[in-house]
Design an enzyme around this catalytic site. Structure first.
Site, PDB file in Angstrom:
ATOM      1  N   THR A  72      -2.902 -41.419  55.669  1.00  0.00           N
ATOM      2  CA  THR A  72      -1.447 -41.350  55.520  1.00  0.00           C
ATOM      3  C   THR A  72      -1.075 -40.951  54.102  1.00  0.00           C
ATOM      4  O   THR A  72      -0.204 -40.103  53.885  1.00  0.00           O
ATOM      5  CB  THR A  72      -0.806 -42.699  55.879  1.00  0.00           C
ATOM      6  N   ASN A 148      -5.365 -36.952  68.049  1.00  0.00           N
ATOM      7  CA  ASN A 148      -5.654 -38.381  68.147  1.00  0.00           C
ATOM      8  C   ASN A 148      -5.203 -38.965  69.478  1.00  0.00           C
ATOM      9  O   ASN A 148      -5.573 -40.079  69.836  1.00  0.00           O
ATOM     10  CB  ASN A 148      -4.969 -39.140  67.001  1.00  0.00           C
ATOM     11  N   GLN A 178      -9.675 -37.187  63.067  1.00  0.00           N
ATOM     12  CA  GLN A 178     -10.429 -37.401  64.307  1.00  0.00           C
ATOM     13  C   GLN A 178     -11.575 -36.416  64.465  1.00  0.00           C
ATOM     14  O   GLN A 178     -12.396 -36.548  65.384  1.00  0.00           O
ATOM     15  CB  GLN A 178      -9.492 -37.298  65.518  1.00  0.00           C
ATOM     16  N   SER A 198     -10.633 -39.587  56.871  1.00  0.00           N
ATOM     17  CA  SER A 198     -10.435 -41.028  56.757  1.00  0.00           C
ATOM     18  C   SER A 198     -11.715 -41.764  57.087  1.00  0.00           C
ATOM     19  O   SER A 198     -12.476 -41.350  57.974  1.00  0.00           O
ATOM     20  CB  SER A 198      -9.320 -41.486  57.698  1.00  0.00           C
ATOM     21  N   HIS A 200     -12.101 -45.122  58.092  1.00  0.00           N
ATOM     22  CA  HIS A 200     -12.151 -46.160  59.129  1.00  0.00           C
ATOM     23  C   HIS A 200     -12.220 -45.599  60.550  1.00  0.00           C
ATOM     24  O   HIS A 200     -12.346 -46.354  61.514  1.00  0.00           O
ATOM     25  CB  HIS A 200     -10.981 -47.143  58.987  1.00  0.00           C
ATOM     26  N   THR A 236      -7.077 -47.362  39.887  1.00  0.00           N
ATOM     27  CA  THR A 236      -8.495 -47.625  39.685  1.00  0.00           C
ATOM     28  C   THR A 236      -9.250 -47.324  40.970  1.00  0.00           C
ATOM     29  O   THR A 236      -8.872 -47.782  42.049  1.00  0.00           O
ATOM     30  CB  THR A 236      -8.728 -49.090  39.267  1.00  0.00           C
ATOM     31  N   CYS A 325      -0.497 -45.922  65.469  1.00  0.00           N
ATOM     32  CA  CYS A 325       0.600 -45.673  64.525  1.00  0.00           C
ATOM     33  C   CYS A 325       1.905 -45.334  65.244  1.00  0.00           C
ATOM     34  O   CYS A 325       2.944 -45.214  64.611  1.00  0.00           O
ATOM     35  CB  CYS A 325       0.219 -44.538  63.578  1.00  0.00           C
TER      36      CYS A 325
END
Length: 383
Positions: A72, A148, A178, A198, A200, A236, A325
């Site tokens: 995102t 997705n 995806q 991404s 995850h 960081t 989402c």
């Protein structure tokens, strides 16, 4: 409930066991990679090594991968950071993830024109309609690599060639969340300017993602501050997350062929059992060959997708009605753009597999069949 069958891997995935060990070791080296002393420099080298591993897996030479906190954030960085002027046009597909769809439409308040590219009935971008939308005002195109919602695979290389053939200055972005780790991604071959990934979705933790930016593309930072990531993304750095992403990405890319074969077999077996059952009023939303086997989109005529989802949960089977989402919103933009009726959309569910889990396909199929037939009988009794 003895066992849970998790079939919502398009939403998020279980973290590899090895990743926990990697992150634990990384977090022991707690030094800030922006510091100048030797221990911190070692941590910075570890971060850059993770970056190189992931970038090389995508054939990302000729650009740079910047680490972000989420897809995102990566997608929002694109739409906030690309230099767009009032009156210019952004083209996005009707099947985009909300992180692209909403970020694009937010630009309208600044006088940017946003147009949506229609999908064909298979869920892919309609290439003929796309060509019609290209004009001299278009400055940015964004098309999802793999849907997705349905797993439909867009031909990003061809769409990029069409775009650059019309005007080489038009920037092309693709949300590859995806796709990466499940289809072969070669950024040099695709020809894109910007590409989002991404962690995850590929068995690494939440909180780490990336945006690849082609060399020469000018894009402003979304987050400013200490100047980390070469000033592109201040904060960081998540060194442990980057190492986790690198490990999971390499494992997934190395095992693409065998993983695809495994999930294809699971999907085929489940469909076979449904086809040979008493259920008649259902259809497969993504039955064509140009779809990722990881995602199965089904629609049942006599039961709402949400009802089936909760019924299966009682049997220890976790599925969804679509993108997590978008779960709080009615309807399904992608299925609607594919020409599905309101009834078909209401009855739709998304089942997404993992090659690293063992499924009792017969139990799962029987649970679906049982719950659908039970609901049909209850409806008939009420009538």
């Amino acid at each position: 409930m003895e066992k849970i069958y998790y079939l919502d891997n398009a939403a998020t995935t279980k973290v590899f066991d090895e990743v926990f060990d990697i992150m634990k070791e990384c977090n022991k080296e707690f030094y800030n990679p922006s510091a100048s002393y030797a221990e911190a420099i070692k941590v910075k080298k570890s971060l850059d090594n993770s970056r190189k591993i992931v970038s090389d897996l995508m054939r990302g030479n000729g650009g740079k991968l910047y680490f972000t906190s989420s897809a995102t954030e990566s997608n929002n960085t694109v739409f906030s950071g690309v230099h767009l002027r009032k009156g210019q046009t952004v083209l996005i597909s009707k099947g985009e993830h909300p992180a692209v769809y909403n970020a694009a439409h937010r630009l309208e308040k600044d006088g940017i024109i946003v147009k949506e590219i229609p999908l064909d009935e298979s869920g892919k971008v309609n290439e003929d309609e796309f060509k019609i939308l290209l004009d001299d005002t278009v400055a940015l195109v964004s098309v999802i690599h793999v849907s997705n919602e349905t797993g439909a695979i867009n031909d990003i290389k061809k769409l990029c060639e069409i775009t650059k053939g019309y005007n080489s200055k038009i920037l092309f972005h693709s949300d590859g969340v995806q796709a990466f780790g499940k289809v072969k991604v070669n950024l040099q071959n695709l020809g894109v300017d910007l590409y989002t990934i991404s962690a995850h979705k590929i068995y690494a933790p939440r909180g780490i993602a990336g945006l690849w930016v082609k060399q020469g593309v000018v894009i402003d930072a979304l987050l400013v501050g200490g100047g980390q990531e070469d000033g592109f993304r201040s904060s960081t750095e998540n060194v442990a997350g980057a190492a986790a992403l690198a490990y999971s990405a390499k494992k997934m890319v190395d095992e693409i062929q065998q993983n695809n074969a495994k999930v294809e077999e699971i999907k085929r077996n489940l469909l076979s059992k449904l086809e040979n059952s008493e259920i008649k009023d259902y259809f497969v939303c993504n039955s064509n060959d140009d779809c990722l086997p990881y995602i199965l989109s089904l629609s049942f005529d006599k039961i709402k997708g949400e009802v089936l989802m909760y019924s299966l949960e009682a049997d220890g089977i976790l599925i969804s009605t679509g993108s997590a989402c978008s779960s709080k919103k009615a309807g399904n933009r992608t299925l609607q753009a594919m020409g599905k009726s309101d009834t078909e959309i209401i009855g739709s569910v998304r089942i997404s597999f993992s090659p690293y889990e063992e499924y009792d396909v017969e139990y799962i199929a029987n649970s679906i069949i049982k719950n659908v037939l039970r609901f049909e009988k209850n409806v008939m009794v009420r009538k």
